[in-house]
Design an enzyme around this catalytic site. Structure first.
Site, PDB file in Angstrom:
ATOM      1  N   PRO A  11      17.455  -1.717  -5.221  1.00 17.74           N
ATOM      2  CG  PRO A  11      15.356  -0.681  -5.231  1.00 17.74           C
ATOM      3  CD  PRO A  11      16.710  -0.623  -5.868  1.00 17.74           C
ATOM      4  CD  GLN A  64      12.038   0.403  -4.228  1.00 15.96           C
ATOM      5  OE1 GLN A  64      11.917  -0.746  -3.841  1.00 15.96           O
ATOM      6  NE2 GLN A  64      12.272   0.719  -5.494  1.00 15.96           N
ATOM      7  CB  CYS A  94       7.896  -4.495  -6.781  1.00 13.42           C
ATOM      8  SG  CYS A  94       7.874  -6.143  -6.037  1.00 13.42           S
ATOM      9  CE  LYS A 133      14.920  -0.446  -9.698  1.00 18.38           C
ATOM     10  NZ  LYS A 133      14.123  -1.538 -10.249  1.00 18.38           N
ATOM     11  CG  HIS A 165      13.650  -3.420 -14.439  1.00 16.53           C
ATOM     12  ND1 HIS A 165      13.651  -4.257 -13.353  1.00 16.53           N
ATOM     13  CD2 HIS A 165      14.021  -4.185 -15.495  1.00 16.53           C
ATOM     14  CE1 HIS A 165      14.012  -5.486 -13.736  1.00 16.53           C
ATOM     15  NE2 HIS A 165      14.232  -5.457 -15.036  1.00 16.53           N
ATOM     16  N   GLY A 207      19.471  -6.327 -16.009  1.00 11.60           N
ATOM     17  CA  GLY A 207      20.361  -7.212 -16.750  1.00 11.60           C
ATOM     18  C   GLY A 207      21.782  -6.726 -16.941  1.00 11.60           C
TER      19      GLY A 207
END
Length: 329
Positions: A11, A64, A94, A133, A165, A207
């Site tokens: 997302p 999301q 985020c 996430k 992440h 990445g």
């Protein structure tokens, strides 16, 4: 049915809208696609149900959500399930200021019990799977300590799929853009989480720039790989061979020229409904990245798609730069 999340497109705010997802779906039938983050207050208090609209062709597609109020997230999750999404995902990653001010996103890494409460409420309200996430930690947290404790806490709430992440988020001092690049990646910690929680579906994010990299993470035992910017900027490199290489399907690679032709009826429908060409073509600029004619393709679309009256013929004109270069090669 729960989507096979061996490969997913992350997302991404302002990027993974419905037009982007339609394009990506033409290139891969099986890659799991995510919406931009939608906040639960916008849906529940603001009644912004138009944010849930998507095309049936996008399946499998996940919604999301951003939020931190369990009852409100439960209502939003139910709305998402009713809208037909295949998965509801909670954003705990985020780092933007706007998100922090709403007490959701990466700042929630500091409140695992609240995240668990939110997840439990969402799971109770949603007939489709609820996932998380997250980051590996925030600010001065020690990831090797906080991440296993965080995962254990959300697992106890009933979560069985987590996308990680593999970077910390710095809530002060780094912009959202800097948070995607500056904190170092720690892929090994994510692999350690799979070893520590073998029963969970663990996807790695951050990445990853090629299918070769994705395959190496899967070969080492992770359940899924989530690709972000590379899937957006070089979609052909990531998605064209995904169904064959990642999902084992006996299919030929998607041809980006054919994908463009398949987009034309969709563009016509969008324009007929009052939309603008550049709302779609901005997502198509990277289709031919690294290929002959790519620069002229991008320039033609970038300069012309926002002009009044621009339509499918501009895409066809831009495409001639690529096909002419291909034929000459």
């Amino acid at each position: 049915m729960t989507p096979d999340a061996r490969l997913s497109v992350a997302p991404m705010m302002d990027w993974t809208d419905r037009h982007c997802r339609y394009l990506h779906r033409l290139m891969s039938r099986h890659t799991l696609l995510y919406t931009e983050m939608v906040t639960s207050p916008a849906l529940v208090r603001g009644g912004a149900l138009h944010l849930l609209e998507f095309n049936p062709e996008e399946h499998p597609v996940a919604l999301q959500l951003g939020g931190s109020d369990p009852s409100e997230l439960a209502q939003a999750a139910r709305l998402g399930a009713d809208a037909g999404y295949d998965e509801i995902n909670l954003n705990v990653g985020c780092p933007s200021d706007r998100v922090q001010s709403g007490t959701f996103g990466a700042v929630l890494m500091k409140s695992p019990d609240l995240v668990a409460e939110c997840c439990a409420a969402m799971i109770a309200a949603s007939p489709v799977e609820v996932t998380v996430k997250c980051r590996i930690g925030v600010d001065d947290q020690e990831p090797s300590e906080v991440l296993p404790a965080f995962i254990e806490t959300v697992r106890a709430a009933g979560v069985t799929r987590v996308s990680i992440h593999a970077r910390k988020a710095w809530l002060q001092g780094l912009s959202p853009k800097e948070n995607r690049d500056i904190p170092p990646l720690d892929y090994e910690l994510v692999h350690q989480m799979k070893a520590a929680f073998p029963e969970l579906h663990i996807s790695i994010n951050g990445g990853i720039g090629s299918l070769d990299e994705a395959e190496s993470h899967l070969a080492r035992g992770l359940d899924g790989v989530m690709v972000g910017r590379a899937a957006y900027h070089t979609p052909t490199d990531i998605l064209a061979e995904a169904d064959a290489r990642i999902f084992g399907m006996d299919v030929a690679p998607a041809d980006p020229v054919e994908t463009c032709h398949q987009m034309l009826p969709y563009i016509e429908r969008h324009l007929g409904a009052g939309g603008k060409l550049n709302q779609i073509t901005r997502h198509m600029l990277g289709l031919f990245a690294g290929k002959p004619g790519a620069r002229a393709w991008r320039r033609t679309l970038s300069e012309g798609a926002s002009r009044k009256g621009a339509g499918p013929e501009l895409v066809e004109a831009a495409l001639t730069h690529v096909t002419t270069a291909r034929d000459a090669a």
